[in-house]
Every structure is written in structure tokens, then in C-alpha cells.
Design an enzyme around this catalytic site. Structure first.
Site, mmCIF file in Angstrom:
data_model
loop_
_atom_site.group_PDB
_atom_site.id
_atom_site.type_symbol
_atom_site.label_atom_id
_atom_site.label_comp_id
_atom_site.label_asym_id
_atom_site.label_seq_id
_atom_site.Cartn_x
_atom_site.Cartn_y
_atom_site.Cartn_z
ATOM 1 N N PRO A 126 105.409 -1.396 6.309
ATOM 2 C CA PRO A 126 106.160 -0.394 7.060
ATOM 3 C C PRO A 126 105.301 0.188 8.181
ATOM 4 O O PRO A 126 104.127 0.471 7.987
ATOM 5 C CB PRO A 126 106.499 0.666 6.003
ATOM 6 C CG PRO A 126 105.454 0.490 4.942
ATOM 7 C CD PRO A 126 105.098 -0.957 4.936
ATOM 8 N N LEU A 127 105.883 0.364 9.346
ATOM 9 C CA LEU A 127 105.172 0.850 10.521
ATOM 10 C C LEU A 127 105.963 1.972 11.180
ATOM 11 O O LEU A 127 107.121 1.782 11.536
ATOM 12 C CB LEU A 127 104.964 -0.284 11.533
ATOM 13 C CG LEU A 127 103.976 -1.376 11.123
ATOM 14 C CD1 LEU A 127 104.228 -2.654 11.907
ATOM 15 C CD2 LEU A 127 102.552 -0.890 11.332
ATOM 16 N N THR A 128 105.333 3.120 11.308
ATOM 17 C CA THR A 128 105.979 4.237 11.974
ATOM 18 C C THR A 128 106.232 3.894 13.438
ATOM 19 O O THR A 128 105.337 3.456 14.143
ATOM 20 C CB THR A 128 105.092 5.493 11.877
ATOM 21 O OG1 THR A 128 104.858 5.796 10.511
ATOM 22 C CG2 THR A 128 105.762 6.676 12.553
ATOM 23 N N GLN A 181 111.799 1.736 2.808
ATOM 24 C CA GLN A 181 110.810 2.693 2.306
ATOM 25 C C GLN A 181 111.306 4.122 2.508
ATOM 26 O O GLN A 181 111.805 4.478 3.571
ATOM 27 C CB GLN A 181 109.461 2.536 3.012
ATOM 28 C CG GLN A 181 108.379 3.387 2.341
ATOM 29 C CD GLN A 181 107.043 3.317 3.047
ATOM 30 O OE1 GLN A 181 106.913 3.773 4.173
ATOM 31 N NE2 GLN A 181 106.036 2.739 2.385
ATOM 32 N N CYS A 211 101.417 7.840 3.240
ATOM 33 C CA CYS A 211 101.449 8.255 4.642
ATOM 34 C C CYS A 211 100.578 9.497 4.841
ATOM 35 O O CYS A 211 100.785 10.520 4.175
ATOM 36 C CB CYS A 211 102.874 8.545 5.090
ATOM 37 S SG CYS A 211 102.986 8.985 6.841
ATOM 38 N N ASN A 309 96.371 -3.910 0.850
ATOM 39 C CA ASN A 309 96.706 -3.519 2.224
ATOM 40 C C ASN A 309 95.494 -2.858 2.875
ATOM 41 O O ASN A 309 94.815 -2.048 2.257
ATOM 42 C CB ASN A 309 97.895 -2.550 2.193
ATOM 43 C CG ASN A 309 98.249 -1.981 3.551
ATOM 44 O OD1 ASN A 309 98.560 -0.808 3.666
ATOM 45 N ND2 ASN A 309 98.205 -2.791 4.592
ATOM 46 N N GLY A 310 95.241 -3.240 4.125
ATOM 47 C CA GLY A 310 94.198 -2.582 4.894
ATOM 48 C C GLY A 310 93.308 -3.548 5.646
ATOM 49 O O GLY A 310 92.684 -4.423 5.045
ATOM 50 N N ARG A 334 99.034 -2.763 10.977
ATOM 51 C CA ARG A 334 98.488 -2.665 12.330
ATOM 52 C C ARG A 334 98.073 -4.039 12.859
ATOM 53 O O ARG A 334 98.238 -4.338 14.047
ATOM 54 C CB ARG A 334 97.298 -1.711 12.351
ATOM 55 C CG ARG A 334 97.674 -0.249 12.105
ATOM 56 C CD ARG A 334 96.440 0.634 12.110
ATOM 57 N NE ARG A 334 95.495 0.208 11.082
ATOM 58 C CZ ARG A 334 94.170 0.342 11.165
ATOM 59 N NH1 ARG A 334 93.641 0.870 12.252
ATOM 60 N NH2 ARG A 334 93.388 -0.047 10.188
#
Length: 502
Positions: A126-128, A181, A211, A309-310, A334
Site C-alpha cells: 500500500p502506498l499513500t 487496507q 503507518c 517489507n522494507g 517505495r
């Protein structure tokens, strides 16, 4: 009181038509009806609610009722406190025997069908702002098989009047495994959101507990939920019991201090299908490298599947994370914004370093999807331009990273956190060798992105777009590079990083 709103024989809430907590899975819940949140939410509704206003009244009445549930001690603690106070508890069977049986019962994987669909996948996280439908459609066209939508605020979503929140549930025609999400801190909102997501065709729903942005944490949402693991566990248990689709949970390794070892065991018992772990604390945001050793230790210590994740940017980094950390899947966020063709590499299991002309073609494909989604008129252009220049900012951070040259450096510091100039000295580049078009595509000036967005929108072919962008580079890129060199752009870059991922 509570017996009036559920069918004891079927162990099902009449009003919500949802199963109550199974005594074998949650010791103590059968003895203490106040810990049956789904049943309590239906206290004033002893018949199945009608659609629309009746359903909304049900959600509203549940919010106040469930506060007691979330603030209550765990079932075992309540049992022990009442025994210690000399209170006699009479049940149909021995409470201690029930608890012992539950603790010894083998763990059963919830929703195994979803787990098999996620196994071995590189998931678009998920990406804002930038994880909207056109970008997800681009990612799928490049090879992504599992995608997740932008974080939705459940409180706003379930009211049914916010078109922006509802739009986050809309899926591209090529998305076949989509996770919605939500951000919530109440069981009633979580269940209602899950039902809305299911109606919209989501494959599963994810609870955001990672978040770090203020808009979420000021409301007690996102990573703030990690501060009270026991309360979070009851929240997940209640939502999982009432959700019509599988529930996963996305967390960080802690709020300020690492507490993931206390969070994950409870999520496993609460019924989470899988847990995604971002390898940083809330306080770290994106300033430190993701701790994959921590993710690996959690994956090996618990049965619930872990999605790591990361700091995944290069294909060889994604492959290494999958092979060495015992994860069900790996998530890119990202990194996917910088190089959405990462999914093509994953699907083909080989590196791909597209040329400047090939990347222009990819960017025009995104523009095409934006025109389909927002419209190919002035209003559509205005809507798309709220995102397109920002996408070009992320694309500008792309540099080719062949494993032979960068594997050793990546082991010391993830490539995603490495600051690079216009040219890559490791690959023997200089300004003359990379060409003017490449220099423009790597330019991080906001003014450049506005001009590039206009040319990409108006061009009628990939060839025309490349030619026009090259002319723009020849006339303006040196000036933009000089302006950037005279200013420290680290703060602006870091602030975008801090606010992009859900």
C-alpha cells in the site's frame, strides 16, 4: 442479556449472521459473554439488520458497546482475577480444562487458499497517494500478481459519503488478487469496512498498524496501535471473527522500541491470516535501514506466515530477502515507485535495465492508464497532474543496479537508502556518456517534472515523446542541474519518503 441476541446452539450472532469466538480458539470467551464483541455489537438488534440505515445504526450502536471490550483484560486475566477474589464461576465445563485444551491445540492456518496465492510473490504494498488505480494497473501490466490499495480511514469509509475513500476500493481490470487496507481502532468499523471491501471485490482486507504519518497517529491509528499489544490483539480477534474475507495485519517492529516479539504471537492467536512486517519502528520512519534480521527471527519463531517489507529495490535484493528470511512473500513499496519494472524482473527471474527510450514508453503507459481512469479532457488532466509529476520524481531516482557490481554494497547498506548523484561512478558513467535524455529522466527538479508531465500527456507516440523530451533536456537540463547542485535537496527527498508508504 447477551443470550437474547445469539443462537447458543449454532454459536452464531443472529443480528450479524457471524460466528462468535470459538471457545477452543479463545479460552475464556465462552465463559465471559462481554468478551464476545460481535455478539455485543448486535445487543439491540435481535433480527438481521436491513441494508442501508439499519446497518449504519448497527455500526453506530456497536461503537459505544465495544469500548468495554477493547478496554477489558484478556480472558485469562479476567478469569484469574475473579478466582483470586474468591468469586465462584460456574460454567458448563471446567474453565481450566478448556483453557488447557486450547493452549495445547495445534494452530490451524486461517484461509489457506489466500496463503497459497501469496506464497512466493513480490507484493505491491500500500502506498499513500501514489498507490492509486492507474499505478497499480501499470504494475500488474509489468508482472505484479498481488497488489494492495491505499490505506482507507474506516470511520469515513463506512459512512458511505466520501467518494475518495470509496475510490480506493476500485480495482483495475487486470488486478486479480487485491488487498484493501483499512485504518481503524474499533471492531465495529473494522467489520463494516471488511464488508464494504468484500462487496467491492477485494480478495482480503489488511489492518494498518504500521503507518507513521501524523494524520494517522494523531487519531490513535496506524503504528500507534502497537503501543498496546493486548488491546490490538482483541481488536484483531473481533474483526477476524466478523469479516467475510481474510484479515491480515501490517505492522512495524515497534512504536519507539522494538516489541514485535510481543505483538506477533497475539496476532497469531487472534486469527490473523498473515502478518506483514516493515523492518523499522514508528520513530525511525525511513531514516534507518530495515532490520531484516528481526523479520527473519520472527518468521522462524512463529507459525503465522510473515510477509517481509522494507528497502527492496533491486531484483537481487528481493530474491535474497525471499530465500534467506523464511518469509511467505516479500513486499515492495517505495522501490516499486522508483522502478515498477521490478515486477517484470521478479516474474522473469532476471535483471532488466531498460534504456531511457524504454522507460519513456513505460511512463507513457502510465499516462494512458491515467487518461482511462481520470478522463482525457481538461478535468482529467487536472486530476492526473496531482499525481504524474510526483511519479516522475520517484522515477528520477532510478539507477541501474546490476548484481555483479552492487551486491556487496547492498549487503552493507540497502540501495534504496543510498544517495546517488546524476551519474553513477561505479558503472563508469559521466555526463557526456549517459546522454541528454537520460540526464533529464534523472533530474529531480520539480519544474522539470511539470514540463515532462505535459509532454508525456500531449504526445501521440513513444517516439514523439522521446524526441520532445530530448529537446527539453538540451534546452533546460543543465540549468536545472546547476540549481539543484546549489541547494541541499535532502530534506525534500526525505519528507516525500516519510509520507508515501501506508
Amino acid at each position: 442479556v447477551f443470550g437474547a441476541c445469539h443462537d447458543a446452539g449454532a454459536n452464531t450472532c443472529i443480528a450479524l449472521r457471524q460466528p462468535l469466538c470459538a471457545p477452543a480458539a479463545a479460552p475464556g470467551h465462552a465463559q465471559f459473554p462481554q468478551l464476545q464483541p460481535v455478539c455485543k455489537a448486535a445487543y439491540h438488534n435481535d433480527r438481521a439488520p436491513a441494508a442501508g440505515s439499519a446497518r449504519r445504526r448497527l455500526v453506530c450502536s456497536a461503537v459505544e458497546a465495544e469500548r468495554d471490550v477493547l478496554q477489558a483484560p484478556p480472558p485469562e486475566a479476567l478469569y484469574e482475577s475473579e478466582q483470586g477474589a474468591g468469586i465462584s464461576i460456574t460454567t458448563s465445563s471446567s474453565s481450566s480444562e478448556t483453557a488447557d485444551a486450547a493452549s495445547e491445540a495445534p494452530w490451524v492456518q486461517p484461509n489457506p487458499e489466500l496463503i497459497e496465492r501469496l506464497r512466493g510473490q513480490l507484493i505491491l504494498g500500500p502506498l499513500t497517494k501514489f498507490g492509486n488505480l492507474p499505478f497499480r494497473r501499470l504494475a500488474v501490466s509489468l508482472g505484479a500478481e498481488v497488489t494492495m490499495g491505499e490505506m482507507m480511514f474506516s470511520k469515513t469509509l463506512v459512512k458511505g459519503r466520501d467518494r475518495i475513500e470509496q475510490a480506493r476500493l476500485r480495482q483495475a481490470p487486470n488486478e486479480t488478487c487485491f488487498g484493501a487496507q483499512m485504518a481503524t481502532k474499533t471492531i465495529a468499523e473494522g467489520i463494516a469496512s471488511a464488508k464494504v471491501a468484500a462487496d467491492a471485490g477485494a480478495t482480503w482486507i489488511d489492518l494498518n498498524c504500521g503507518c507513521p504519518i501524523y494524520e494517522a497517529t494523531r487519531r490513535g491509528l496506524g503504528a500507534r496501535l502497537l503501543e498496546k499489544p493486548a488491546k490490538l490483539h482483541r481488536l484483531v480477534e473481533g474483526i477476524a471473527a466478523g469479516s467475510p474475507i481474510p484479515l491480515t495485519v501490517k505492522i512495524r517492529i515497534g512504536p519507539k522500541d522494538v516489541n514485535v516479539d510481543k505483538v506477533v504471537p497475539g496476532l497469531q492467536c487472534a486469527g490473523a491470516t498473515a502478518v506483514s512486517i516493515h523492518g523499522r519502528t514508528q520513530q525511525q520512519r525511513y531514516t534507518k535501514a530495515a532490520d531484516w534480521d528481526c523479520i527473519s527471527s520472527i518468521a522462524s519463531a512463529h507459525k503465522v506466515p510473515i510477509i517481509g517489507n522494507g528497502d527492496v529495490l533491486a531484483f537481487f535484493e528481493a530474491k535474497q530477502r525471499m530465500l534467506e528470511n523464511g518469509c511467505l512473500a516479500v513486499m515492495a513499496a517505495r522501490g516499486a515507485l522508483i522502478k515498477p519494472w521490478l515486477f517484470h524482473e521478479w516474474k522473469e527471474q532476471q535483471e532488466w535495465m531498460p534504456t531511457a527510450q524504454e522507460r519513456v514508453s513505460i511512463y507513457r503507459q502510465l499516462v494512458s492508464y491515467q487518461k482511462d481512469h481520470f478522463g482525457d479532457d481538461d478535468m482529467g488532466r487536472k486530476k492526473a497532474f496531482a499525481f504524474l509529476p510526483g511519479h516522475l520524481h520517484w522515477f528520477a531516482r532510478y539507477r541501474p543496479h546490476p548484481e555483479a557490481l552492487f551486491a556487496a554494497a547492498s549487503a552493507q547498506q540497502p540501495l534504496l537508502t543510498t544517495r546517488q548523484g546524476v551519474v553513477d561512478e561505479v558503472r563508469g558513467e559521466d555526463l557526456d556518456s549517459i546522454g541528454m535524455l537520460e540526464r533529464l529522466l534523472r533530474c529531480t527538479a520539480d519544474e522539470a517534472h511539470q514540463h515532462m508531465a505535459a509532454l508525456l500527456w500531449d504526445s501521440t507516440s513513444d517516439t514523439e515523446a522521446a524526441e520532445q523530451l530530448t529537446r527539453l533536456a538540451e534546452s533546460e537540463v543543465i540549468r536545472w542541474e546547476e540549481e539543484l547542485a546549489s541547494a541541499d535537496s535532502r530534506d525534500s527527498r526525505d519528507s516525500r519518503d516519510a509520507d508515501v508508504q501506508g
